[in-house]
Design an enzyme around this catalytic site. Structure first.
Site, mmCIF file in Angstrom:
data_model
loop_
_atom_site.group_PDB
_atom_site.id
_atom_site.type_symbol
_atom_site.label_atom_id
_atom_site.label_comp_id
_atom_site.label_asym_id
_atom_site.label_seq_id
_atom_site.Cartn_x
_atom_site.Cartn_y
_atom_site.Cartn_z
ATOM 1 N N ASN A 114 45.942 93.044 34.945
ATOM 2 C CA ASN A 114 45.631 94.061 33.940
ATOM 3 C C ASN A 114 46.488 93.977 32.675
ATOM 4 O O ASN A 114 46.752 94.974 32.018
ATOM 5 C CB ASN A 114 45.645 95.464 34.558
ATOM 6 N N GLU B 100 64.212 99.207 34.700
ATOM 7 C CA GLU B 100 63.427 97.984 34.457
ATOM 8 C C GLU B 100 64.010 97.162 33.319
ATOM 9 O O GLU B 100 64.059 95.920 33.398
ATOM 10 C CB GLU B 100 61.967 98.367 34.187
ATOM 11 N N HIS C 270 52.339 95.701 31.496
ATOM 12 C CA HIS C 270 53.068 96.728 32.233
ATOM 13 C C HIS C 270 53.677 97.719 31.251
ATOM 14 O O HIS C 270 54.103 97.332 30.163
ATOM 15 C CB HIS C 270 54.208 96.081 33.042
ATOM 16 N N TYR D 245 58.765 94.971 41.928
ATOM 17 C CA TYR D 245 57.715 95.881 42.400
ATOM 18 C C TYR D 245 57.999 96.443 43.801
ATOM 19 O O TYR D 245 57.084 96.875 44.484
ATOM 20 C CB TYR D 245 56.351 95.172 42.369
ATOM 21 N N LYS E 130 51.613 90.423 30.961
ATOM 22 C CA LYS E 130 51.474 89.794 32.283
ATOM 23 C C LYS E 130 50.858 88.393 32.206
ATOM 24 O O LYS E 130 50.277 88.019 31.182
ATOM 25 C CB LYS E 130 50.646 90.718 33.173
HETATM 26 P P1 DAT Z 1 50.553 100.807 36.416
HETATM 27 O O1 DAT Z 1 50.799 99.348 36.146
HETATM 28 O O2 DAT Z 1 49.426 101.336 35.574
HETATM 29 O O3 DAT Z 1 51.797 101.652 36.306
HETATM 30 P P2 DAT Z 1 50.837 101.075 39.286
HETATM 31 O O4 DAT Z 1 52.285 101.303 39.029
HETATM 32 O O5 DAT Z 1 50.101 102.069 40.109
HETATM 33 O O6 DAT Z 1 50.021 100.923 37.913
HETATM 34 O O7 DAT Z 1 50.635 99.664 39.987
HETATM 35 C C1 DAT Z 1 51.406 98.543 39.570
HETATM 36 C C2 DAT Z 1 50.498 97.347 39.454
HETATM 37 O O8 DAT Z 1 49.950 97.032 40.749
HETATM 38 C C3 DAT Z 1 49.262 97.549 38.563
HETATM 39 O O9 DAT Z 1 49.546 97.368 37.206
HETATM 40 C C4 DAT Z 1 48.332 96.524 39.112
HETATM 41 C C5 DAT Z 1 48.626 96.536 40.599
HETATM 42 N N1 DAT Z 1 47.696 97.436 41.293
HETATM 43 C C6 DAT Z 1 47.751 98.795 41.327
HETATM 44 N N2 DAT Z 1 46.742 99.314 42.065
HETATM 45 C C7 DAT Z 1 46.022 98.236 42.489
HETATM 46 C C8 DAT Z 1 44.851 98.088 43.293
HETATM 47 N N3 DAT Z 1 44.217 99.147 43.802
HETATM 48 N N4 DAT Z 1 44.400 96.820 43.527
HETATM 49 C C9 DAT Z 1 45.055 95.740 43.035
HETATM 50 N N5 DAT Z 1 46.164 95.812 42.287
HETATM 51 C C10 DAT Z 1 46.639 97.041 42.016
HETATM 52 MG MG MG Z 2 53.514 101.682 37.408
#
Ligand code: DAT
Ligand code: MG
Length: 139
Positions: A114, A128, A117, A51, A11
């Protein structure tokens, strides 16, 4: 369905902070083979499309802004049990909860920024990977 491929993006935070090489090294040392890779920047529109499943969540706008804020590395990876093993290698979404030594523990800044991905299912890995790569760009 095949369970030997997953999709990843390094990212914008991790690329901007100079972690691209270290993360690719961790991925390769983790036993994953790179089957396709490109360095690019997502438009807001494309980040929003990628997303789409999170549309309506409170962090969606922030997520789209962040993911279109700078260059990323997108890649298709191969390994037995790829999706599950890669999620283990990257650690929990919130880096403060990611296990020690995982990519998010080592390189992520926050739950939003973070570092990396990883697809959450074989089905999404295929969707994807197809979002970023044509048949000519992978093997
Ligand atoms: P992951 O990337 O671990 O699969 P996810 O699919 O639940 O997590 O969410 C996609 C992305 O969205 C994640 O990498 C970072 C962002 N995100 C998720 N939860 C969040 C939150 N509570 N606050 C801010 N960004 C968030
Ligand atoms: Mg995810």
């Amino acid at each position: 369905m095949s369970n030997n491929r997953t999709f990843t993006m390094i990212k914008p935070d991790a690329v901007a902070n100079g972690h691209t090489g270290a993360i690719l090294n961790d991925i390769i040392k983790g036993g994953f083979k790179i089957k396709a890779m490109k360095y690019l920047a997502l438009s807001k529109e494309k980040a929003g499309e990628f997303y789409e499943v999170h549309k309506g969540r409170p962090f969606y706008g922030e997520l789209v802004d962040f993911m279109s804020s700078g260059p990323i590395v997108a890649a298709i990876l191969e390994k037995d049990n790829a999706v599950e093993d890669f999620r283990k290698l990257i650690g929990a979404t919130d880096p403060s909860k990611a296990e020690k030594g995982t990519i998010r523990n080592l390189y992520a800044e926050s739950i939003g920024a973070n570092a990396i991905h990883g697809s959450d299912s074989d089905e999404n890995a295929k969707i994807e990977g197809d979002f970023f790569f044509t048949a000519l760009e992978r093997f």
